[in-house]
Design an enzyme around this catalytic site. Structure first.
Site, short mmCIF file in Angstrom:
data_model
loop_
_atom_site.label_atom_id
_atom_site.label_comp_id
_atom_site.label_asym_id
_atom_site.label_seq_id
_atom_site.Cartn_x
_atom_site.Cartn_y
_atom_site.Cartn_z
N GLU A 120 23.40 51.47 40.05
CA GLU A 120 24.74 51.38 39.45
C GLU A 120 24.57 51.06 37.97
OE1 GLU A 120 27.49 49.96 43.23
OE2 GLU A 120 26.69 48.42 41.94
N HIS B 182 37.32 47.69 36.21
CA HIS B 182 36.40 48.70 36.77
C HIS B 182 36.78 50.03 36.15
CE1 HIS B 182 34.13 51.19 39.50
NE2 HIS B 182 33.60 50.12 40.04
N ARG C 187 29.64 48.16 32.59
CA ARG C 187 31.04 48.46 32.90
C ARG C 187 32.02 48.27 31.75
NH1 ARG C 187 32.10 46.05 38.77
NH2 ARG C 187 30.67 47.61 39.55
N HIS D 194 39.49 44.30 37.99
CA HIS D 194 38.59 44.36 39.15
C HIS D 194 37.96 43.01 39.51
CE1 HIS D 194 35.76 46.16 41.94
NE2 HIS D 194 34.72 45.72 41.24
N ARG E 22 30.18 41.00 34.24
CA ARG E 22 29.32 40.98 35.43
C ARG E 22 28.57 42.29 35.61
NH1 ARG E 22 30.15 42.70 40.88
NH2 ARG E 22 32.27 43.26 40.37
P1 FAD Z 1 37.06 37.14 48.80
O1 FAD Z 1 36.16 38.02 49.56
O2 FAD Z 1 38.04 37.75 47.92
O3 FAD Z 1 37.81 36.17 49.80
C1 FAD Z 1 38.82 35.32 49.32
C2 FAD Z 1 39.43 34.60 50.50
O4 FAD Z 1 40.26 33.54 50.04
C3 FAD Z 1 40.34 35.46 51.37
O5 FAD Z 1 40.07 35.10 52.71
C4 FAD Z 1 41.74 35.00 51.01
O6 FAD Z 1 42.68 35.14 52.04
C5 FAD Z 1 41.48 33.55 50.75
N1 FAD Z 1 42.49 32.88 49.94
C6 FAD Z 1 42.85 33.13 48.66
N2 FAD Z 1 43.81 32.27 48.28
C7 FAD Z 1 44.05 31.46 49.35
C8 FAD Z 1 44.94 30.40 49.59
N3 FAD Z 1 45.79 29.96 48.67
N4 FAD Z 1 44.93 29.81 50.80
C9 FAD Z 1 44.10 30.24 51.79
N5 FAD Z 1 43.22 31.25 51.60
C10 FAD Z 1 43.21 31.84 50.40
N6 FAD Z 1 30.99 43.20 44.42
C11 FAD Z 1 29.70 43.54 44.64
O7 FAD Z 1 28.80 42.73 44.42
N7 FAD Z 1 29.41 44.78 45.11
C12 FAD Z 1 30.36 45.71 45.38
O8 FAD Z 1 30.05 46.81 45.82
C13 FAD Z 1 31.71 45.38 45.14
N8 FAD Z 1 32.69 46.29 45.35
C14 FAD Z 1 34.00 45.89 45.23
C15 FAD Z 1 35.01 46.78 45.56
C16 FAD Z 1 36.34 46.37 45.52
C17 FAD Z 1 37.42 47.34 45.88
C18 FAD Z 1 36.65 45.05 45.14
C19 FAD Z 1 38.07 44.57 45.11
C20 FAD Z 1 35.64 44.17 44.77
C21 FAD Z 1 34.32 44.57 44.82
N9 FAD Z 1 33.28 43.71 44.49
C22 FAD Z 1 31.99 44.07 44.67
C23 FAD Z 1 33.57 42.32 44.15
C24 FAD Z 1 33.34 41.46 45.40
O9 FAD Z 1 33.79 42.16 46.53
C25 FAD Z 1 34.10 40.15 45.33
O10 FAD Z 1 33.89 39.53 44.09
C26 FAD Z 1 33.59 39.21 46.41
O11 FAD Z 1 33.69 39.84 47.66
C27 FAD Z 1 34.38 37.93 46.41
O12 FAD Z 1 34.02 37.20 47.54
P2 FAD Z 1 34.67 35.78 47.77
O13 FAD Z 1 34.11 35.26 49.04
O14 FAD Z 1 34.51 34.96 46.56
O15 FAD Z 1 36.24 36.07 47.90
C1 SIN Z 2 31.55 49.53 43.01
O1 SIN Z 2 31.21 49.95 44.11
O2 SIN Z 2 31.66 50.23 42.00
C2 SIN Z 2 31.84 48.09 42.86
C3 SIN Z 2 30.61 47.38 42.58
C4 SIN Z 2 30.91 46.01 42.03
O3 SIN Z 2 32.05 45.67 41.73
O4 SIN Z 2 29.94 45.28 41.86
#
Ligand code: FAD
Ligand code: SIN
Length: 532
Positions: A113, A238, A284, A345, A380
């Site tokens: 990537e 993104h 990015r 993003h 990032r």
């Molecule tokens: P999340 O997975 O967002 O989980 C947050 C949790 O908190 C959820 O359960 C939500 O319900 C809960 N929550 C929020 N507020 C409250 C509240 N007030 N009370 C109770 N619960 C709450 N990153 C990569 O490294 N590789 C990738 O390929 C990639 N692709 C992506 C594609 C997309 C479409 C998106 C949106 C993001 C992508 N990212 C990627 C970024 C990555 O997915 C996220 O940064 C990461 O998953 C965040 O994980 P997390 O556990 O911090 O939060």
């Molecule tokens: C993507 O698949 O382009 C998302 C990867 C990322 O947010 O790290």
């Protein structure tokens, strides 16, 4: 009603669930989550998870790529910790059953990537996050010490200072008030250790790749409780989300460019060569700014991502989810270029933590996207986010277990949530209006290219909306929409205030008033803390 446990985790994405599995043998765990357990950004991750997994790659190269993407604002000590912990963190995911794609030789298929000098991204086809979330949630469901509360939304953190209604030299987190949104009841969750794992804040912008849960609740709650918040100006856009009237900013993974797709203008001319030597695989921030510029200069609504040089079989096999989803919108990516635009993003800033995820408030940890560890600096590197969530899930767990084994606290008499003069709202439409206003204002004035004038204008508007929310918030019955609105407004304010403090352009923060990077005065984090 009151529920107590040793560990309270707010969020069920990669960070929260990883933490839960690491502490569950040591005490009782409550996980609260806004919707169903899997409704997280984690679940939508496509591209993959970065780590050094091949002989010709090295920790040094991964660290260096992270520093370059982060515009040298990343903290090198944290970068080294995360990069070097990567292989074990990913092995832990594999051990609980995460099934990453392998090549014909039976080895993990490593993709590429933007900003990566090597192929180092493990993936599960183009639905990596779904596979990780599935494996973690299945392991959590099997553990007898873990209880998951779905449709529970944290309202505010409970701290000792708040409970005792006096200022303390060092505050201690005691848990959180939580809205059970199905029964409309606010519950007091007490805990020895509270963990914010609540993800990002893409929803603060009109166009975002994030699911609806990403409203920055954790950052807003931590700020209100008095924790330090850092680097909020660095919102990552993104470069490639689908441009289509009926698609809600569906992401077209960077791995598509990693596997050779080229960005083009409407007339078919490739343009990234003009902007960076890595062309379509530049970091990015550079690609998103280039697209923004092309659209403005040419007056176009979108640009195009062309992968038509690959065979249909290859595309179906490597990107089945993207290919299938696009077909539903009438686009065959094997035969025609995909119309794309940038969208909000990833939040690089967040709740400032130390190298174990500990915040400035005792017994309050922040992990995953809600936190600012210093890994991402000003931008990032792709696929470093899932990695950070897994690594810090474990690091915070080690520290949290140590914390409760040394000392436990009594849960003082805490007032139940005060609904004040709450009555059912007959003006819920006001919430929607304010919500739209904030998101549009952020998109228009605090986007990819900024200026002091626009930022000041945005701050004025956000403050006005905040006044209205504050009247509304105390007068009416709370709902999860109203909670999110208040949090969005706080996050918007913090992004603008941080952006106004940074008098330079670096990584994701580009301002026409200070177009140069100023290492002498500005090579430091922007930190904000509420004064009481
Ligand atoms: P999340 O997975 O967002 O989980 C947050 C949790 O908190 C959820 O359960 C939500 O319900 C809960 N929550 C929020 N507020 C409250 C509240 N007030 N009370 C109770 N619960 C709450 N990153 C990569 O490294 N590789 C990738 O390929 C990639 N692709 C992506 C594609 C997309 C479409 C998106 C949106 C993001 C992508 N990212 C990627 C970024 C990555 O997915 C996220 O940064 C990461 O998953 C965040 O994980 P997390 O556990 O911090 O939060
Ligand atoms: C993507 O698949 O382009 C998302 C990867 C990322 O947010 O790290």
């Amino acid at each position: 009603m009151k529920i107590t446990s040793d560990f309270l985790i707010i969020g069920s994405g990669i960070a929260g669930l990883s933490f839960a599995l690491k502490v569950a043998d040591e005490g009782s765990v409550s996980i609260i989550t806004k919707r169903e357990v899997y409704e997280t950004s984690t679940n939508y991750a496509q591209g993959g998870i970065a780590t050094v997994f091949s002989e010709d790659d090295s920790f040094e190269a991964h660290a260096e790529d992270t520093m370059v993407a982060g515009a040298q604002l990343s903290h090198r000590d944290i970068v080294d910790i995360v990069v070097e912990s990567g292989p074990k963190a990913i092995q832990d995911l594999i051990d609980i059953g995460a099934d990453f794609t392998k090549n014909n030789d039976g080895e993990y298929d490593l993709t590429r990537e933007g900003g990566h000098s090597h192929r180092r991204i493990l993936h599960a086809s183009d639905i990596t996050g779904r596979e990780i979330e599935r494996a973690l949630a299945a392991a959590v469901a099997k553990h007898p010490n873990i209880t998951v509360y779905e449709y529970h939304c944290a309202v505010d953190l409970i701290t000792e200072a708040k409970a005792r209604q006096r200022r303390l030299p060092e505050d201690l987190c005691l848990g959180a008030y939580v809205l059970d949104s199905k029964n409309n009841e606010v519950i007091t969750f007490g805990a020895q250790v509270t963990v914010l794992a609540s993800g990002g804040a893409g929803k603060v912008y009109l166009y975002t790749s994030n699911p609806d849960i990403a409203s920055g609740d954790g950052v807003a709650m931590a700020y209100r409780a008095g924790a330090s918040i850092a680097n909020m100006e660095f919102m990552q856009f993104h470069p490639t989300t689908l441009y289509h009237p009926h698609a809600k900013s569906f992401l077209i993974s960077e791995a598509v460019r990693g596997e050779g797709a080229i960005l083009k203008r409407a007339d078919g001319t490739a343009f990234m060569e003009k902007y960076h030597k890595l062309k379509d695989l530049a970091p990015r921030d550079i690609v998103a700014r280039a697209i923004d510029n092309e659209m403005k200069v040419n007056g176009d609504d979108c640009v195009f991502l062309d992968m038509t040089h690959q065979s249909e079989d290859y595309i179906r096999d490597r990107f089945p989810n993207i290919h299938e989803t696009l077909l539903k919108y009438g686009i065959d990516m094997a035969k025609e270029p995909i119309p794309v635009v940038p969208a909000a993003h990833y939040l690089c800033g967040g709740v400032q933590v130390d190298n174990h995820g500990q915040t400035a408030i005792k017994n309050l940890f922040a992990i995953g996207e809600v936190s600012c560890t210093g890994l991402h600096g000003a931008n990032r590197l792709a696929s470093n986010s899932l990695l950070e969530g897994a690594v810090f899930g474990e690091r915070a767990a080690v520290k949290a277990i140590e914390t409760i084994s040394k000392e436990t606290h009594e849960f003082p008499q805490v007032e139940p949530w005060d609904c004040g003069s709450a009555i059912d709202s007959d003006e819920e439409v006001v919430v929607t209006h304010n919500w739209n206003e904030i998101r549009l204002c952020m998109w228009n004035y605090v986007g990819i290219v900024r200026s002091d004038k626009r930022l000041t204008r945005a701050l004025r508007r956000i403050r006005m909306i905040q006044e209205e929310i504050s009247d509304y918030y105390w007068d009416f019955y709370i709902t999860s929409d109203l909670l999110e609105l208040r949090n969005l407004a706080t996050v918007a304010e913090l992004i603008v205030r941080c952006a106004l403090e940074r008098k330079e352009s670096r990584g994701l923060h580009y301002t026409i008033d200070y177009p140069e990077t100023d290492d002498i005065h500005c090579k430091k984090d922007t930190v904000i803390r509420k004064t009481f």
